[in-house]
Write a protein that holds these residues in place. Sequence first.
Motif, PDB file in Angstrom:
ATOM      1  N   GLY A 192      85.673  90.682   5.628  1.00 39.44           N
ATOM      2  CA  GLY A 192      86.101  89.658   6.570  1.00 39.44           C
ATOM      3  C   GLY A 192      85.989  88.292   5.914  1.00 39.44           C
ATOM      4  O   GLY A 192      85.662  88.189   4.724  1.00 39.44           O
ATOM      5  N   GLN A 193      86.265  87.259   6.682  1.00 41.88           N
ATOM      6  CA  GLN A 193      86.208  85.903   6.126  1.00 41.88           C
ATOM      7  C   GLN A 193      84.947  85.188   6.607  1.00 41.88           C
ATOM      8  O   GLN A 193      84.560  85.319   7.777  1.00 41.88           O
ATOM      9  CB  GLN A 193      87.436  85.084   6.546  1.00 41.88           C
ATOM     10  N   VAL A 194      84.349  84.425   5.698  1.00 41.33           N
ATOM     11  CA  VAL A 194      83.167  83.629   6.007  1.00 41.33           C
ATOM     12  C   VAL A 194      83.359  82.238   5.419  1.00 41.33           C
ATOM     13  O   VAL A 194      84.198  82.038   4.525  1.00 41.33           O
ATOM     14  CB  VAL A 194      81.879  84.279   5.438  1.00 41.33           C
ATOM     15  N   ARG A 195      82.591  81.282   5.942  1.00 39.98           N
ATOM     16  CA  ARG A 195      82.713  79.911   5.420  1.00 39.98           C
ATOM     17  C   ARG A 195      81.352  79.428   4.931  1.00 39.98           C
ATOM     18  O   ARG A 195      80.433  79.226   5.729  1.00 39.98           O
ATOM     19  CB  ARG A 195      83.233  78.961   6.504  1.00 39.98           C
ATOM     20  N   PRO A 196      81.211  79.234   3.602  1.00 36.72           N
ATOM     21  CA  PRO A 196      79.938  78.730   3.079  1.00 36.72           C
ATOM     22  C   PRO A 196      79.831  77.223   3.290  1.00 36.72           C
ATOM     23  O   PRO A 196      80.839  76.513   3.291  1.00 36.72           O
ATOM     24  CB  PRO A 196      80.013  79.073   1.590  1.00 36.72           C
ATOM     25  N   GLU A 197      78.605  76.759   3.470  1.00 41.49           N
ATOM     26  CA  GLU A 197      78.370  75.316   3.647  1.00 41.49           C
ATOM     27  C   GLU A 197      78.725  74.549   2.375  1.00 41.49           C
ATOM     28  O   GLU A 197      79.237  73.445   2.426  1.00 41.49           O
ATOM     29  CB  GLU A 197      76.890  75.109   4.007  1.00 41.49           C
ATOM     30  N   LYS A 198      78.455  75.164   1.214  1.00 38.66           N
ATOM     31  CA  LYS A 198      78.764  74.517  -0.072  1.00 38.66           C
ATOM     32  C   LYS A 198      80.010  75.152  -0.685  1.00 38.66           C
ATOM     33  O   LYS A 198      80.392  76.264  -0.348  1.00 38.66           O
ATOM     34  CB  LYS A 198      77.577  74.659  -1.020  1.00 38.66           C
ATOM     35  N   SER A 199      80.633  74.448  -1.629  1.00 36.57           N
ATOM     36  CA  SER A 199      81.892  74.889  -2.234  1.00 36.57           C
ATOM     37  C   SER A 199      81.735  76.209  -2.991  1.00 36.57           C
ATOM     38  O   SER A 199      80.716  76.443  -3.646  1.00 36.57           O
ATOM     39  CB  SER A 199      82.394  73.817  -3.206  1.00 36.57           C
TER      40      SER A 199
END
Length: 403
Positions: A192-199
Motif C-alpha cells: 500500500g502507500q504510506v507517507r514518511p515525514e522526511k524525504s
Amino acid sequence: MSNRFDVIINGAGLVGSSIAIGLAKAGFKVLVIEFHPLEKLYPQDDYGLRVSAFTPSSKKWLEYVDAWDGLQHTGRITPFLHMHVWDEGGMGELTFDAAGTGSDALGWIMDNEATQGVLIDRALKLDNITILDNTKLESFEKVAGDVEVTLSNGDQYVTALIIGADGGRSMVRDWANIPTTGWSYGQKTIVGQVRPEKSHDNTCWQRFLDNGPLALLPLNDGRCSLAWHTTYEEADELLALDPEAFSDRLSEGFQWKFGRIEIAGELGAYPLRLNHAQTYVRENFALAGDAAHSIHPLAGLGVNIGYLDSATLVEELINAKKAGISLGDLTMLKRYEKRRKVHNMLIMGSMDLFKRSSTSQSKVVKGARNLGLSAANKLPFVKRKLARMAMGYYGDIPSFVKP
C-alpha cells in the motif's frame, strides 16, 4: 475475421500484452484472450496496491514496444537513484548508486495498473492484434501440427503456438501438462502507500527484520510504496491495528529514520510462494512470466525477469519466422527455454537464499549475513557486479534490451 493466427496469447497483463506488441511490430498476427473485462485492467485515480521496480533492461523492452513515452505521461513513474539495505541484527549494510552504472537511474518505480493500461492502449492501436476480453479458453485439440482452441463463447481459432502469460495458475501450463516445483514461504507481503515525514530521497530503502524484510519504494508525490514481508500471524496482527498503531510499528521498523510514517492509502496483503515450471515449453506451447516462475518479491525482480522472458521469446519467434520454421517447433522453443531458465533459476535461487538467511534466528547466520553485507559494500567490483545483475544486464540477454 479469419480464425487463424500466428500466435494466441492467454493473458493481457504486463507480460502477455508486451509479447503481443513485440510480435505485432514484426508482422505477426496475434490473438490475445483475456478472462477479465478490459476496463478492469485499467488504473484507478490513485496508485494501485502493487508497484514494480523496473530495471534499465525492462525500460529498454518497454521502449521497444513503444510504451515508455506513454508511461511517462501517466505521472506514476519515479526514478530511484540509490538503494540502501541494512540489517536489524548488526552493523551490516549495502548501498548502491546510479552514478557509474551508465544509466540515469538504478530503476523506476511504476504502478502496475498504469503500466498495464498503457500496454493495452498500445496493443489496441495495432491492426494485427485482436483482443477478446471477458473470454476464457475452454478446450484445445491438436490438428496437423497446429492447435485448434475453443473459447467460452464457442468460437474456434487455429494457431501454431499458444503462449501462456496467464499467471501463477496458468491454464495453458495445465493444458501443456507441465508440472511445477515450489513451496509456500509461510509469509505475506503487506502493500500500500504510506507517507514518511522526511524525504525518501529517491532511494529504495530495505531493512531486514527478524520476520522478513521491510521496504519503502519512492513515489513521485513524496509518498512511498510499502512492502512489508512477514509471517502470516504478524501480517494479520498488523492489518488489524488502527492507523495510528500501525504507523507506530512501521516507523519503529525503520528506527524512526524517516520520522513518522503515516498510512496514505488502502493497505492489502498477499501470500508468498516460490513456483517454477519444470519446463517452459512443449510442442505448440510456451510459458512466460508468472506462468513459468513466481519468486519472492524482496528485490522486486519478478516482472523484470518476466520482461526478459518476453523479449527473448519474441526474438526467437522472429528468427524462426525468418528461417521458415514453424512457431510451434519444439527445438526452436527449447532455445528460448535454455536462454531463460538458467538465469531465472539463478535469480530465484538467490532470492530464496536471501529470504531464508534474512529470517534465520541463528546467530551464526545473522553474523554471516552482516559480514556479507559489509564485505560486499566495501568491494567496488562486487558492487558493480551486483548492480549490473539487479539492473537486468546479465546472461544471454536479447538484443532488444542490451544497453
